[in-house]
Design an enzyme around this catalytic site. Sequence first.
Site: not given
Length: 242
Positions: A153, A140
């Site tokens: 996260y 990500s």
Amino acid sequence: MKTTGNTVFISGGSAGIGLAIAKKMSASGNMIIINGRSEERLRKALKELNNAVAIQGDLSVKADRLKIAEELKTKHPKLNIIINNAGAAFMNDLSDVNNKSAEKAFEEINTNYISVIDFTALTLPLLLQQEDAAIVNVSSIAVFRSNKYLPTYSASKAALHSYTQGLRDTFSENKKLKVYELYPPLVNTEFSAEIGGANGIPASQVADELFVALERNQFEVPVGDTRKIHELVVPITENVTL
């Protein structure tokens, strides 16, 4: 590497980025194996794919990882690409003592990091039998900078990023196995709806850019806005010797 004639396993392949990648690879003449927790969603996804099958299971659960790896070995011995795409993410307010922050972080770390390490280890023997194989880890833009909405996260994806670098170094002399890292920015999927995913890029763009990277043997695959950060950070880190 070649982008046709592969046997490709995609975790989280029934929706979002995973399904977009499955569609792209399916349309290009590859055998596709999608995985997900929901049998219903898998059946629905298969209707949008050619030359594809599904294996239901939750890769965050050890028993399911073992079952899936064994099914791949026995039923799909030509497996040569795994795409570790399945993920978990929670809005996690660290200022709220009743937020169960650690429980959320545990699930994210288990799904986004520990499970990937274990599943990759389980499938490596099969991948190493092939003449042209690849591991694709979907990280990500968050690996480069966390925020107050997704702190744990982001940490789990940063761990995945570090692991991927180490995995690539481990197999750097093996010309048959390539290790890719795909860095999506905000993407318009159901997965990201809670954090404003409607403002993100389409999942198909992520799939298209991964496909080009596979063709070019481009192991680092920053997509969209991630490129700006990647261009600044990666040239520095690649020159660091530990």
